[in-house]
Design a protein around this motif. Structure first.
Motif, mmCIF file in Angstrom:
data_model
loop_
_atom_site.group_PDB
_atom_site.id
_atom_site.type_symbol
_atom_site.label_atom_id
_atom_site.label_comp_id
_atom_site.label_asym_id
_atom_site.label_seq_id
_atom_site.Cartn_x
_atom_site.Cartn_y
_atom_site.Cartn_z
ATOM 1 N N GLU A 165 0.832 -1.212 0.000
ATOM 2 C CA GLU A 165 0.000 0.000 0.000
ATOM 3 C C GLU A 165 0.865 1.260 0.000
ATOM 4 O OE1 GLU A 165 -3.313 2.230 2.712
ATOM 5 O OE2 GLU A 165 -3.405 0.049 2.584
ATOM 6 N N ARG B 235 -5.377 8.616 -0.158
ATOM 7 C CA ARG B 235 -6.583 8.313 -0.933
ATOM 8 C C ARG B 235 -6.377 8.800 -2.364
ATOM 9 N NH1 ARG B 235 -12.402 10.816 -0.134
ATOM 10 N NH2 ARG B 235 -13.603 9.046 -0.855
ATOM 11 N N CYS C 156 -15.588 2.954 -4.228
ATOM 12 C CA CYS C 156 -15.580 4.230 -4.926
ATOM 13 C C CYS C 156 -16.808 5.052 -4.531
ATOM 14 C CB CYS C 156 -15.589 3.972 -6.434
ATOM 15 S SG CYS C 156 -15.593 5.471 -7.424
ATOM 16 N N GLY D 246 -13.719 9.335 -5.420
ATOM 17 C CA GLY D 246 -12.710 9.025 -4.413
ATOM 18 C C GLY D 246 -12.565 7.529 -4.261
ATOM 19 N N THR E 264 -10.584 4.777 -1.780
ATOM 20 C CA THR E 264 -9.772 4.479 -0.607
ATOM 21 C C THR E 264 -9.194 3.079 -0.787
ATOM 22 O OG1 THR E 264 -11.177 5.863 0.761
ATOM 23 C CG2 THR E 264 -9.766 4.273 1.905
ATOM 24 N N GLN F 110 -8.095 -0.530 -0.420
ATOM 25 C CA GLN F 110 -8.356 -1.646 0.478
ATOM 26 C C GLN F 110 -7.432 -2.825 0.159
ATOM 27 O OE1 GLN F 110 -12.566 -1.910 -0.416
ATOM 28 N NE2 GLN F 110 -13.063 -0.924 1.516
#
Length: 140
Positions: free
Chosen positions: A5, A41, A86, A117, A119, A121
C-alpha cells in the motif's frame, strides 16, 4: 521494506493518469482517468459524458497506473493496482487546482468533470529487475 500500500500510493504520485476497471451490467469497463493522491486516498477526475462514473460510484473498482510508456533506458518498469470502494466526491479548490487543466473536449464533447474518491483496500505492485526494492530501501 514498505508495504504494497505504501509503495502503491507513492508510485501513484509519480503519474497523472491511469485506468479504471469496473463492471457495468456484468460487462467489463475500462476508462481513462486523471488522478491525484490526497492523504493516502486516490481522487479521480473523469468525463461525465461517457457515463463510466455511473458504473463506479457505490461499487468496488480497480485503478491502475504504470511507467511503461515513461521509463527511461535502464529504469525498471512498474505497475500499480489499487482496489477499493468508490464514491462521488467534491474536491476542494486546492485539490481541483492540483488536477491541472482539463481537456477541452472528450470524444468531440465539451469536457464535463466528475470526481470520484477511492480508498485503497487492496494494493498490488509489480516491478522488473528488483528496481523498486532497491529504490525504496530508504523507506522504513
Amino acid at each position: 521494506m514498505p508495504t504494497d500500500e505504501e509503495l502503491a500510493v507513492d508510485l501513484m504520485r509519480r503519474t497523472d493518469h491511469g485506468r479504471v476497471a469496473a463492471s457495468r451490467h456484468a460487462l467489463p469497463l475500462l476508462a481513462a482517468a486523471r488522478h491525484i493522491v490526497v492523504e493516502g486516498r486516490v481522487l479521480l477526475r473523469m468525463h461525465r459524458g461517457c457515463g463510466s462514473h455511473q458504473a463506479c460510484v457505490g461499487g468496488v473498482i480497480a485503478y491502475g497506473t504504470d511507467n511503461l510508456g515513461s521509463a527511461r533506458p535502464g529504469e525498471s518498469l512498474w505497475s500499480v493496482q489499487i482496489v477499493g470502494r468508490c464514491e462521488a466526491v467534491e474536491p476542494t479548490a486546492a485539490e481541483r487546482e492540483r488536477f491541472g487543466p482539463a481537456p477541452r473536449l472528450v470524444d468531440g464533447e465539451r469536457f464535463d468533470p466528475v470526481y470520484l474518491g477511492l480508498t485503497p483496500q487492496f494494493c498490488t505492485v509489480h516491478s522488473t529487475d528488483d528496481g523498486l526494492e532497491r529504490q525504496f530501501q530508504h523507506i522504513l
